[in-house]
Design a protein around this motif. Structure first.
Motif, PDB file in Angstrom:
ATOM      1  N   UNK A  37      80.496  42.739  25.709  1.00 27.22           N
ATOM      2  CA  UNK A  37      81.827  43.016  25.143  1.00 27.22           C
ATOM      3  C   UNK A  37      82.017  42.334  23.793  1.00 27.22           C
ATOM      4  N   UNK A  38      81.486  41.124  23.658  1.00 26.49           N
ATOM      5  CA  UNK A  38      81.645  40.362  22.411  1.00 26.49           C
ATOM      6  C   UNK A  38      80.937  41.027  21.242  1.00 26.49           C
ATOM      7  N   UNK A  39      79.816  41.664  21.490  1.00 22.10           N
ATOM      8  CA  UNK A  39      79.050  42.302  20.415  1.00 22.10           C
ATOM      9  C   UNK A  39      79.865  43.399  19.751  1.00 22.10           C
ATOM     10  N   UNK A  40      80.471  44.250  20.567  1.00 21.28           N
ATOM     11  CA  UNK A  40      81.261  45.347  20.005  1.00 21.28           C
ATOM     12  C   UNK A  40      82.486  44.817  19.261  1.00 21.28           C
ATOM     13  N   UNK A  41      83.119  43.795  19.799  1.00 18.01           N
ATOM     14  CA  UNK A  41      84.281  43.192  19.133  1.00 18.01           C
ATOM     15  C   UNK A  41      83.859  42.565  17.811  1.00 18.01           C
ATOM     16  N   UNK A  42      82.724  41.889  17.817  1.00 13.79           N
ATOM     17  CA  UNK A  42      82.224  41.265  16.595  1.00 13.79           C
ATOM     18  C   UNK A  42      81.889  42.319  15.539  1.00 13.79           C
ATOM     19  N   UNK A  43      81.330  43.445  15.971  1.00 14.93           N
ATOM     20  CA  UNK A  43      81.031  44.540  15.054  1.00 14.93           C
ATOM     21  C   UNK A  43      82.304  45.033  14.377  1.00 14.93           C
ATOM     22  N   UNK A  44      83.351  45.222  15.150  1.00 14.37           N
ATOM     23  CA  UNK A  44      84.635  45.668  14.596  1.00 14.37           C
ATOM     24  C   UNK A  44      85.155  44.656  13.583  1.00 14.37           C
ATOM     25  N   UNK A  45      85.084  43.375  13.920  1.00 11.48           N
ATOM     26  CA  UNK A  45      85.556  42.322  13.012  1.00 11.48           C
ATOM     27  C   UNK A  45      84.745  42.310  11.718  1.00 11.48           C
ATOM     28  N   UNK A  46      83.435  42.470  11.820  1.00  9.75           N
ATOM     29  CA  UNK A  46      82.590  42.447  10.631  1.00  9.75           C
ATOM     30  C   UNK A  46      82.850  43.672   9.751  1.00  9.75           C
ATOM     31  N   UNK A  47      83.088  44.812  10.357  1.00  6.34           N
ATOM     32  CA  UNK A  47      83.402  46.012   9.573  1.00  6.34           C
ATOM     33  C   UNK A  47      84.731  45.834   8.842  1.00  6.34           C
ATOM     34  N   UNK A  48      85.690  45.196   9.509  1.00  5.25           N
ATOM     35  CA  UNK A  48      86.984  44.925   8.854  1.00  5.25           C
ATOM     36  C   UNK A  48      86.806  43.931   7.717  1.00  5.25           C
ATOM     37  N   UNK A  49      85.973  42.912   7.936  1.00  5.95           N
ATOM     38  CA  UNK A  49      85.731  41.917   6.892  1.00  5.95           C
ATOM     39  C   UNK A  49      85.069  42.572   5.687  1.00  5.95           C
ATOM     40  N   UNK A  50      84.110  43.460   5.929  1.00  6.18           N
ATOM     41  CA  UNK A  50      83.447  44.165   4.836  1.00  6.18           C
ATOM     42  C   UNK A  50      84.469  44.966   4.032  1.00  6.18           C
ATOM     43  N   UNK A  51      85.353  45.664   4.730  1.00  2.00           N
ATOM     44  CA  UNK A  51      86.389  46.458   4.067  1.00  2.00           C
ATOM     45  C   UNK A  51      87.296  45.549   3.229  1.00  2.00           C
ATOM     46  N   UNK A  52      87.670  44.391   3.776  1.00  2.00           N
ATOM     47  CA  UNK A  52      88.517  43.444   3.044  1.00  2.00           C
ATOM     48  C   UNK A  52      87.849  42.981   1.755  1.00  2.00           C
ATOM     49  N   UNK A  53      86.550  42.669   1.817  1.00  2.00           N
ATOM     50  CA  UNK A  53      85.840  42.229   0.618  1.00  2.00           C
ATOM     51  C   UNK A  53      85.697  43.362  -0.394  1.00  2.00           C
TER      52      UNK A  53
END
Length: 87
Positions: A37-53
């Motif tokens: 479960x953590x992997x998928x959540x982390x993927x979502x967070x990283x995609x959001x971080x990429x978008x923010x940058x």
């Protein structure tokens, strides 16, 4: 080099590349069906971080981030990277 250029270079040449590499690793974990479960959540967070940058890059290129804010962002990025190295 202005501090805006320094921040832009840091984001383009280091931060986004590191985020993209990590996203690729997460996709590989998911593809191999070894995720939790953590992997998928982390993927979502990283995609959001990429978008923010990426949005931050647009703001930089439009001159919407002043020197003081650039310095704060650079400091925050460096702190995040130090914390990642310590983990």
């Amino acid at each position: 080099m202005t501090i805006q250029e320094e921040l832009e270079k840091l984001i383009k040449d280091e931060v986004l590349l590191e985020i993209e590499d990590y996203i690729d690793e997460l996709f590989e974990i998911i593809a191999s069906k070894k995720e939790d479960e953590n992997t998928k959540e982390e993927l979502i967070q990283m995609q959001e971080m990429k978008k923010d940058f990426e949005e931050m890059l647009t703001d930089l290129q439009n001159g919407e981030i002043d020197d003081e804010e650039c310095k704060e962002i650079i400091d925050e990025i460096n702190e995040m990277r130090r914390e990642d190295l310590e983990d």
